[in-house]
Design a protein around this motif. Structure first.
Motif, PDB file in Angstrom:
ATOM      1  N   VAL A  40       8.043  -5.122   1.138  1.00 50.43           N
ATOM      2  CA  VAL A  40       7.531  -4.134   0.508  1.00 50.43           C
ATOM      3  C   VAL A  40       6.814  -3.726  -0.734  1.00 50.43           C
ATOM      4  N   ALA A  41       8.040  -4.652  -1.591  1.00 54.50           N
ATOM      5  CA  ALA A  41       7.358  -4.683  -3.051  1.00 54.50           C
ATOM      6  C   ALA A  41       5.856  -5.111  -3.227  1.00 54.50           C
ATOM      7  N   ASP A  42       5.021  -4.291  -3.247  1.00 59.69           N
ATOM      8  CA  ASP A  42       3.905  -5.118  -3.217  1.00 59.69           C
ATOM      9  C   ASP A  42       2.812  -2.862  -3.373  1.00 59.69           C
ATOM     10  N   PRO A  43       1.946  -2.909  -4.165  1.00 60.58           N
ATOM     11  CA  PRO A  43       1.562  -1.639  -3.741  1.00 60.58           C
ATOM     12  C   PRO A  43       0.254  -1.682  -3.008  1.00 60.58           C
ATOM     13  N   ALA A  44      -0.503  -2.538  -2.765  1.00 60.50           N
ATOM     14  CA  ALA A  44      -1.044  -2.457  -1.135  1.00 60.50           C
ATOM     15  C   ALA A  44      -0.232  -2.247   0.088  1.00 60.50           C
ATOM     16  N   ARG A  45       1.047  -2.870   0.090  1.00 60.59           N
ATOM     17  CA  ARG A  45       1.809  -2.669   1.386  1.00 60.59           C
ATOM     18  C   ARG A  45       2.520  -2.129   1.134  1.00 60.59           C
ATOM     19  N   LEU A  46       2.441  -0.646  -0.123  1.00 65.23           N
ATOM     20  CA  LEU A  46       3.291   0.277   0.700  1.00 65.23           C
ATOM     21  C   LEU A  46       1.919   1.887   0.857  1.00 65.23           C
ATOM     22  N   GLN A  47       0.318   1.551   0.275  1.00 68.43           N
ATOM     23  CA  GLN A  47      -0.175   1.771   0.388  1.00 68.43           C
ATOM     24  C   GLN A  47       0.086   1.837   1.941  1.00 68.43           C
ATOM     25  N   ILE A  66      -8.456  -0.796   5.948  1.00 69.51           N
ATOM     26  CA  ILE A  66      -9.620  -1.489   5.241  1.00 69.51           C
ATOM     27  C   ILE A  66     -10.236  -0.429   3.876  1.00 69.51           C
ATOM     28  N   ASP A  67     -11.057   0.252   4.403  1.00 71.26           N
ATOM     29  CA  ASP A  67     -10.476   1.875   3.413  1.00 71.26           C
ATOM     30  C   ASP A  67     -10.407   2.159   2.580  1.00 71.26           C
ATOM     31  N   PRO A  68      -9.169   2.876   2.762  1.00 71.31           N
ATOM     32  CA  PRO A  68      -8.333   3.269   1.662  1.00 71.31           C
ATOM     33  C   PRO A  68      -8.048   2.618   1.054  1.00 71.31           C
ATOM     34  N   LEU A  69      -7.817   0.790   1.385  1.00 72.30           N
ATOM     35  CA  LEU A  69      -6.987   0.057  -0.067  1.00 72.30           C
ATOM     36  C   LEU A  69      -8.249  -0.119  -0.777  1.00 72.30           C
ATOM     37  N   GLY A  70      -9.040   0.047  -0.081  1.00 65.67           N
ATOM     38  CA  GLY A  70     -10.337  -0.818  -1.135  1.00 65.67           C
ATOM     39  C   GLY A  70     -10.441  -2.393  -1.580  1.00 65.67           C
ATOM     40  N   LEU A  71      -9.645  -2.819  -0.850  1.00 68.59           N
ATOM     41  CA  LEU A  71      -9.277  -4.185  -0.086  1.00 68.59           C
ATOM     42  C   LEU A  71     -10.121  -4.690   0.575  1.00 68.59           C
ATOM     43  N   SER A  72     -10.681  -6.345   0.970  1.00 71.96           N
ATOM     44  CA  SER A  72     -11.487  -7.003   2.135  1.00 71.96           C
ATOM     45  C   SER A  72      -9.878  -7.005   3.175  1.00 71.96           C
ATOM     46  N   GLN A  73     -11.218  -6.968   4.496  1.00 66.77           N
ATOM     47  CA  GLN A  73     -10.028  -7.207   5.683  1.00 66.77           C
ATOM     48  C   GLN A  73      -9.125  -8.542   5.580  1.00 66.77           C
ATOM     49  N   PRO A  74      -9.778  -9.406   5.312  1.00 66.37           N
ATOM     50  CA  PRO A  74      -9.073 -10.177   4.695  1.00 66.37           C
ATOM     51  C   PRO A  74      -7.711 -10.233   4.145  1.00 66.37           C
ATOM     52  N   VAL A  76      -6.251  -7.199   3.374  1.00 67.39           N
ATOM     53  CA  VAL A  76      -5.547  -6.242   4.503  1.00 67.39           C
ATOM     54  C   VAL A  76      -3.904  -6.651   5.729  1.00 67.39           C
ATOM     55  N   SER A  77      -5.216  -8.114   6.345  1.00 69.80           N
ATOM     56  CA  SER A  77      -4.911  -8.476   7.287  1.00 69.80           C
ATOM     57  C   SER A  77      -3.374  -9.448   6.580  1.00 69.80           C
ATOM     58  N   HIS A  78      -4.000  -9.931   5.668  1.00 70.28           N
ATOM     59  CA  HIS A  78      -2.901 -11.038   4.604  1.00 70.28           C
ATOM     60  C   HIS A  78      -1.414 -10.195   4.939  1.00 70.28           C
ATOM     61  N   HIS A  79      -2.060  -8.814   4.283  1.00 73.67           N
ATOM     62  CA  HIS A  79      -0.520  -8.195   4.178  1.00 73.67           C
ATOM     63  C   HIS A  79       0.116  -7.088   5.051  1.00 73.67           C
ATOM     64  N   LEU A  80      -1.240  -7.058   5.645  1.00 74.58           N
ATOM     65  CA  LEU A  80      -0.510  -6.915   6.962  1.00 74.58           C
ATOM     66  C   LEU A  80       0.920  -7.590   8.268  1.00 74.58           C
ATOM     67  N   VAL A  82       2.468  -9.868   6.624  1.00 77.51           N
ATOM     68  CA  VAL A  82       3.490 -10.141   5.695  1.00 77.51           C
ATOM     69  C   VAL A  82       4.651  -8.869   5.877  1.00 77.51           C
ATOM     70  N   LEU A  83       3.896  -7.832   6.215  1.00 79.74           N
ATOM     71  CA  LEU A  83       4.725  -6.541   6.733  1.00 79.74           C
ATOM     72  C   LEU A  83       5.109  -6.529   7.945  1.00 79.74           C
ATOM     73  N   THR A  84       4.318  -7.557   8.660  1.00 77.19           N
ATOM     74  CA  THR A  84       5.027  -8.130  10.682  1.00 77.19           C
ATOM     75  C   THR A  84       6.348  -8.944  10.232  1.00 77.19           C
ATOM     76  N   ASP A  85       5.516  -9.803   9.636  1.00 77.80           N
ATOM     77  CA  ASP A  85       6.851 -10.806  10.061  1.00 77.80           C
ATOM     78  C   ASP A  85       8.294 -10.853   8.961  1.00 77.80           C
ATOM     79  N   ALA A  86       8.148  -9.466   8.533  1.00 84.04           N
ATOM     80  CA  ALA A  86       9.678  -8.810   7.565  1.00 84.04           C
ATOM     81  C   ALA A  86      10.492  -8.364   8.643  1.00 84.04           C
ATOM     82  N   GLY A  87       9.398  -7.303   9.799  1.00 83.99           N
ATOM     83  CA  GLY A  87       9.893  -7.189  10.685  1.00 83.99           C
ATOM     84  C   GLY A  87       9.650  -5.917  10.781  1.00 83.99           C
ATOM     85  N   VAL A  88       8.936  -4.732   9.282  1.00 83.20           N
ATOM     86  CA  VAL A  88       8.674  -4.186   8.988  1.00 83.20           C
ATOM     87  C   VAL A  88       7.914  -3.238  10.139  1.00 83.20           C
TER      88      VAL A  88
END
Length: 115
Positions: A40-47, A66-74, A76-80, A82-88
């Motif tokens: 969770v120690a990443d600004p995009a993941r906290l958002q 995607i739009d609220p973060l201003g990041l590409s879909q890939p 955002v999917s990567h951050h999701l 990481v959070l899913t793999d961590a069980g969050v």
């Protein structure tokens, strides 16, 4: 370990919540918490967590993140992932899109950690 939508997640039970300062952590517990905090120690993941937590149904489609973060879909999917793999987060596929929800036990662990 608990199976969550095809992936293994080691989400603690509510009784496993740890508060810093309550008593010294042993090494395995410190490693478990460090893995969670690293995820969770990443600004995009906290958002992402904030957006999903605030969503009316407590879930959000990747297409709406995607739009609220201003990041590409890939990205955002990567951050999701990481959070899913961590069980969050849990992930549920509905047609073409994936929907994400917070895992209550992990959310509680994060909330209770510093109280």
């Amino acid at each position: 370990m608990k199976r969550t939508n095809g992936s293994l997640a080691s989400a603690p039970a509510v009784d496993d919540c740890v508060r810093l300062g309550a008593e010294p952590l042993d090494r395995p517990e410190a490693e478990r918490l460090a893995k969670l905090l690293k995820a969770v120690a990443d600004p995009a993941r906290l958002q992402l967590l904030s957006i999903i937590h605030a969503a009316p149904d407590g879930e959000a489609c990747v297409c709406d993140l995607i739009d609220p973060l201003g990041l590409s879909q890939p990205t955002v999917s990567h951050h999701l992932k990481v959070l899913t793999d961590a069980g969050v987060l849990t992930r549920e596929r509905r047609g073409y899109w994936a929907y994400f929800r917070l895992v209550p036990e992990r959310w509680l662990t994060l909330r209770e950690l510093f109280t």
